[in-house]
Design a protein around this motif. Structure first.
Motif, PDB file in Angstrom:
ATOM      1  N   PHE A  45     -63.108 -27.225 -18.317  1.00  0.00           N
ATOM      2  CA  PHE A  45     -63.314 -28.666 -18.143  1.00  0.00           C
ATOM      3  C   PHE A  45     -63.456 -29.027 -16.668  1.00  0.00           C
ATOM      4  O   PHE A  45     -64.397 -29.731 -16.272  1.00  0.00           O
ATOM      5  N   ALA A  46     -62.529 -28.550 -15.841  1.00  0.00           N
ATOM      6  CA  ALA A  46     -62.530 -28.903 -14.423  1.00  0.00           C
ATOM      7  C   ALA A  46     -63.735 -28.304 -13.690  1.00  0.00           C
ATOM      8  O   ALA A  46     -64.414 -28.991 -12.920  1.00  0.00           O
ATOM      9  N   ALA A  47     -64.005 -27.015 -13.941  1.00  0.00           N
ATOM     10  CA  ALA A  47     -65.139 -26.362 -13.274  1.00  0.00           C
ATOM     11  C   ALA A  47     -66.461 -26.955 -13.757  1.00  0.00           C
ATOM     12  O   ALA A  47     -67.389 -27.148 -12.973  1.00  0.00           O
ATOM     13  N   GLY A  48     -66.534 -27.247 -15.067  1.00  0.00           N
ATOM     14  CA  GLY A  48     -67.737 -27.857 -15.618  1.00  0.00           C
ATOM     15  C   GLY A  48     -68.014 -29.208 -14.977  1.00  0.00           C
ATOM     16  O   GLY A  48     -69.172 -29.575 -14.730  1.00  0.00           O
ATOM     17  N   LEU A  49     -66.953 -29.955 -14.698  1.00  0.00           N
ATOM     18  CA  LEU A  49     -67.088 -31.253 -14.040  1.00  0.00           C
ATOM     19  C   LEU A  49     -67.643 -31.088 -12.627  1.00  0.00           C
ATOM     20  O   LEU A  49     -68.511 -31.862 -12.185  1.00  0.00           O
ATOM     21  N   ASN A 214     -46.413 -23.983  -6.060  1.00  0.00           N
ATOM     22  CA  ASN A 214     -47.140 -22.712  -6.193  1.00  0.00           C
ATOM     23  C   ASN A 214     -47.946 -22.645  -7.485  1.00  0.00           C
ATOM     24  O   ASN A 214     -49.033 -22.059  -7.524  1.00  0.00           O
ATOM     25  N   THR A 215     -47.411 -23.255  -8.554  1.00  0.00           N
ATOM     26  CA  THR A 215     -48.128 -23.278  -9.836  1.00  0.00           C
ATOM     27  C   THR A 215     -49.431 -24.057  -9.695  1.00  0.00           C
ATOM     28  O   THR A 215     -50.485 -23.606 -10.154  1.00  0.00           O
ATOM     29  N   TYR A 216     -49.349 -25.212  -9.068  1.00  0.00           N
ATOM     30  CA  TYR A 216     -50.554 -26.028  -8.886  1.00  0.00           C
ATOM     31  C   TYR A 216     -51.551 -25.344  -7.951  1.00  0.00           C
ATOM     32  O   TYR A 216     -52.764 -25.443  -8.151  1.00  0.00           O
ATOM     33  N   LEU A 217     -51.056 -24.648  -6.929  1.00  0.00           N
ATOM     34  CA  LEU A 217     -51.939 -23.926  -6.017  1.00  0.00           C
ATOM     35  C   LEU A 217     -52.658 -22.795  -6.748  1.00  0.00           C
ATOM     36  O   LEU A 217     -53.851 -22.560  -6.543  1.00  0.00           O
ATOM     37  N   ALA A 218     -51.917 -22.087  -7.610  1.00  0.00           N
ATOM     38  CA  ALA A 218     -52.512 -21.003  -8.399  1.00  0.00           C
ATOM     39  C   ALA A 218     -53.558 -21.549  -9.361  1.00  0.00           C
ATOM     40  O   ALA A 218     -54.639 -20.967  -9.534  1.00  0.00           O
ATOM     41  N   LEU A 219     -53.260 -22.688  -9.987  1.00  0.00           N
ATOM     42  CA  LEU A 219     -54.204 -23.325 -10.914  1.00  0.00           C
ATOM     43  C   LEU A 219     -55.470 -23.755 -10.171  1.00  0.00           C
ATOM     44  O   LEU A 219     -56.589 -23.556 -10.664  1.00  0.00           O
ATOM     45  N   ALA A 220     -55.295 -24.322  -8.988  1.00  0.00           N
ATOM     46  CA  ALA A 220     -56.443 -24.733  -8.177  1.00  0.00           C
ATOM     47  C   ALA A 220     -57.297 -23.522  -7.802  1.00  0.00           C
ATOM     48  O   ALA A 220     -58.533 -23.600  -7.786  1.00  0.00           O
ATOM     49  N   PHE A 221     -56.643 -22.408  -7.513  1.00  0.00           N
ATOM     50  CA  PHE A 221     -57.370 -21.184  -7.168  1.00  0.00           C
ATOM     51  C   PHE A 221     -58.225 -20.716  -8.351  1.00  0.00           C
ATOM     52  O   PHE A 221     -59.398 -20.378  -8.178  1.00  0.00           O
ATOM     53  N   VAL A 222     -57.643 -20.714  -9.551  1.00  0.00           N
ATOM     54  CA  VAL A 222     -58.363 -20.265 -10.748  1.00  0.00           C
ATOM     55  C   VAL A 222     -59.562 -21.158 -11.036  1.00  0.00           C
ATOM     56  O   VAL A 222     -60.640 -20.678 -11.409  1.00  0.00           O
ATOM     57  N   ILE A 223     -59.393 -22.466 -10.852  1.00  0.00           N
ATOM     58  CA  ILE A 223     -60.473 -23.411 -11.174  1.00  0.00           C
ATOM     59  C   ILE A 223     -61.537 -23.464 -10.072  1.00  0.00           C
ATOM     60  O   ILE A 223     -62.727 -23.274 -10.322  1.00  0.00           O
ATOM     61  N   ILE A 224     -61.084 -23.710  -8.842  1.00  0.00           N
ATOM     62  CA  ILE A 224     -62.028 -23.941  -7.744  1.00  0.00           C
ATOM     63  C   ILE A 224     -62.600 -22.645  -7.195  1.00  0.00           C
ATOM     64  O   ILE A 224     -63.819 -22.496  -7.053  1.00  0.00           O
ATOM     65  N   ALA A 225     -61.722 -21.685  -6.913  1.00  0.00           N
ATOM     66  CA  ALA A 225     -62.185 -20.445  -6.282  1.00  0.00           C
ATOM     67  C   ALA A 225     -62.836 -19.504  -7.287  1.00  0.00           C
ATOM     68  O   ALA A 225     -63.999 -19.126  -7.138  1.00  0.00           O
ATOM     69  N   THR A 226     -62.078 -19.134  -8.345  1.00  0.00           N
ATOM     70  CA  THR A 226     -62.566 -18.112  -9.271  1.00  0.00           C
ATOM     71  C   THR A 226     -63.772 -18.571 -10.086  1.00  0.00           C
ATOM     72  O   THR A 226     -64.659 -17.766 -10.386  1.00  0.00           O
ATOM     73  N   THR A 227     -63.825 -19.833 -10.438  1.00  0.00           N
ATOM     74  CA  THR A 227     -64.918 -20.308 -11.298  1.00  0.00           C
ATOM     75  C   THR A 227     -66.057 -20.941 -10.498  1.00  0.00           C
ATOM     76  O   THR A 227     -67.215 -20.572 -10.653  1.00  0.00           O
ATOM     77  N   PHE A 228     -65.718 -21.880  -9.632  1.00  0.00           N
ATOM     78  CA  PHE A 228     -66.745 -22.670  -8.948  1.00  0.00           C
ATOM     79  C   PHE A 228     -67.318 -21.959  -7.713  1.00  0.00           C
ATOM     80  O   PHE A 228     -68.530 -21.753  -7.605  1.00  0.00           O
ATOM     81  N   LEU A 229     -66.459 -21.561  -6.781  1.00  0.00           N
ATOM     82  CA  LEU A 229     -66.934 -20.968  -5.531  1.00  0.00           C
ATOM     83  C   LEU A 229     -67.612 -19.613  -5.738  1.00  0.00           C
ATOM     84  O   LEU A 229     -68.629 -19.323  -5.104  1.00  0.00           O
ATOM     85  N   THR A 230     -67.051 -18.784  -6.628  1.00  0.00           N
ATOM     86  CA  THR A 230     -67.662 -17.468  -6.842  1.00  0.00           C
ATOM     87  C   THR A 230     -69.072 -17.604  -7.401  1.00  0.00           C
ATOM     88  O   THR A 230     -69.962 -16.829  -7.054  1.00  0.00           O
ATOM     89  N   TYR A 231     -69.271 -18.611  -8.252  1.00  0.00           N
ATOM     90  CA  TYR A 231     -70.624 -18.839  -8.777  1.00  0.00           C
ATOM     91  C   TYR A 231     -71.577 -19.200  -7.633  1.00  0.00           C
ATOM     92  O   TYR A 231     -72.679 -18.649  -7.526  1.00  0.00           O
ATOM     93  N   LEU A 232     -71.152 -20.103  -6.759  1.00  0.00           N
ATOM     94  CA  LEU A 232     -71.996 -20.516  -5.643  1.00  0.00           C
ATOM     95  C   LEU A 232     -72.263 -19.353  -4.688  1.00  0.00           C
ATOM     96  O   LEU A 232     -73.375 -19.183  -4.194  1.00  0.00           O
ATOM     97  N   PHE A 233     -71.230 -18.536  -4.432  1.00  0.00           N
ATOM     98  CA  PHE A 233     -71.398 -17.363  -3.574  1.00  0.00           C
ATOM     99  C   PHE A 233     -72.431 -16.402  -4.165  1.00  0.00           C
ATOM    100  O   PHE A 233     -73.295 -15.882  -3.461  1.00  0.00           O
ATOM    101  N   ASN A 234     -72.317 -16.159  -5.479  1.00  0.00           N
ATOM    102  CA  ASN A 234     -73.229 -15.215  -6.136  1.00  0.00           C
ATOM    103  C   ASN A 234     -74.667 -15.732  -6.155  1.00  0.00           C
ATOM    104  O   ASN A 234     -75.612 -14.965  -5.955  1.00  0.00           O
ATOM    105  N   ILE A 235     -74.829 -17.031  -6.398  1.00  0.00           N
ATOM    106  CA  ILE A 235     -76.164 -17.610  -6.414  1.00  0.00           C
ATOM    107  C   ILE A 235     -76.804 -17.532  -5.032  1.00  0.00           C
ATOM    108  O   ILE A 235     -77.986 -17.209  -4.881  1.00  0.00           O
ATOM    109  N   TYR A 236     -76.005 -17.819  -3.996  1.00  0.00           N
ATOM    110  CA  TYR A 236     -76.520 -17.733  -2.624  1.00  0.00           C
ATOM    111  C   TYR A 236     -76.944 -16.292  -2.316  1.00  0.00           C
ATOM    112  O   TYR A 236     -78.033 -16.058  -1.772  1.00  0.00           O
ATOM    113  N   ALA A 237     -76.112 -15.335  -2.703  1.00  0.00           N
ATOM    114  CA  ALA A 237     -76.408 -13.934  -2.430  1.00  0.00           C
ATOM    115  C   ALA A 237     -77.664 -13.474  -3.160  1.00  0.00           C
ATOM    116  O   ALA A 237     -78.496 -12.748  -2.604  1.00  0.00           O
ATOM    117  N   LEU A 238     -77.818 -13.907  -4.417  1.00  0.00           N
ATOM    118  CA  LEU A 238     -78.981 -13.502  -5.213  1.00  0.00           C
ATOM    119  C   LEU A 238     -80.302 -13.998  -4.625  1.00  0.00           C
ATOM    120  O   LEU A 238     -81.356 -13.428  -4.893  1.00  0.00           O
TER     121      LEU A 238
END
Length: 304
Positions: A45-49, A214-238
């Motif tokens: 939900f969060a990453a899709g938004l 720490n729980t909220y920081l970990a959740l933010a990492f999973v949503i923002i970093a693992t889902t959103f940023l990695t996609y943008l990094f991969n698209i830029y690299a491609l």
């Protein structure tokens, strides 16, 4: 190396560093804070938004005939993929999960041959066999292992890799036809629709009052970093390096996971994670990497 290529490799390095850390960070959220289905629903939900916000700057219509395929991609690439991964990770070792996930290129090759009728060289056949032996050895090891390894968890992660591999094959023609952000926004929308029935109850019964900073920081990492940023990094690299170069960086994930888990185990005194590194896992990792390397090589022999 040109400046853009340098930045592309840096983006891939950061993306896979995030993936490597995610195995441990996401596992730390389950089951004490989240049930797997609830975490997946919140993540999608969060990453899709976030993707939807970015998509507002890219105006592109999708043809009606492609909507069904986008829905199927959402089913296998988001909902099934993530539900299996997080349920598997909640049961097994972060290192086991990272090794099994490196079988994705092998699975993509097999499914491409079956669905897209792509030809396979002898080297690639050997790569499939070697990589498959490595993955099977690790999955079966979970039956008798002590510590955090789990047969069922490893099996879930393997099926997750199969689901994601199928998604990569199915989404290929859509990525050629539309802009990546258009495809991923639709895929996340359908993925969210499929996940809601599985995660809505667990999300509403999640006790947010016990969450720490720490729980909220970990959740933010999973949503923002693992889902959103990695996609943008991969698209830029491609856009600057071939897909084969992008795919080769998956080799780093188990290595980075080994390092991160080791540091965590010995600095935070988590003895159960200290058992995660052993000869069986190192050998499994080696076999999978050799298998993926063989299928990634340019063919030098005649196809059969």
């Amino acid at each position: 190396m040109e400046n853009k290529n340098y930045k592309a490799h840096l983006a891939l390095l950061f993306a896979n560093l995030i993936y490597g850390a995610n195995y441990l960070i996401a596992k730390g959220l389950m089951p004490n804070y989240f049930k797997p289905s609830a975490l997946v629903l919140l993540r999608v939900f969060a990453a899709g938004l976030l993707f939807l916000i970015v998509k507002q700057f890219v105006k592109e219509k999708v043809e009606k005939k492609d909507v069904l395929l986008l829905a199927v991609c959402g089913l296998f690439g988001i909902s099934t993929n993530m539900l299996l991964f997080f349920h598997g990770l909640s049961l097994t070792s972060p290192i086991d999960a990272s090794i099994i996930m490196t079988t994705t290129p092998v699975i993509v090759l097999v499914l491409s041959a079956l669905i897209l009728k792509e030809r396979i060289t002898i080297n690639k056949y050997l790569g499939i066999i070697i990589g498959g032996i490595g993955a099977l050895m690790l999955i079966l090891y979970g039956k008798t292992a002590e510590g955090t390894s789990s047969f069922l968890g490893n099996l879930f992660v393997f099926f997750n890799a199969c689901s994601y591999g199928l998604y990569l094959v199915l989404v290929k023609p859509l990525m050629k036809k539309y802009k990546p952000i258009t495809v991923i926004s639709w895929v996340f929308l359908f993925g969210l629709i499929f996940i809601i029935p599985f995660g809505i109850k667990d999300l509403f019964t999640t006790d947010f009052s016990i969450f720490t900073t720490n729980t909220y920081l970990a959740l933010a990492f999973v949503i923002i970093a693992t889902t959103f940023l990695t996609y943008l990094f991969n698209i830029y690299a491609l856009s600057h390096v071939p897909p084969s170069v992008n795919g080769s960086y998956i080799y780093l994930q188990p290595v980075l996971s080994f390092i991160i888990v080791s540091i965590y185990a010995y600095t935070m005194e988590h003895k159960e994670y200290a058992q995660d590194i052993n000869l069986v896992k190192i050998l499994s990792c080696f076999l999978v990497i050799v298998g993926v390397y063989m299928i990634s090589k340019k063919p030098k022999t005649k196809v059969i």
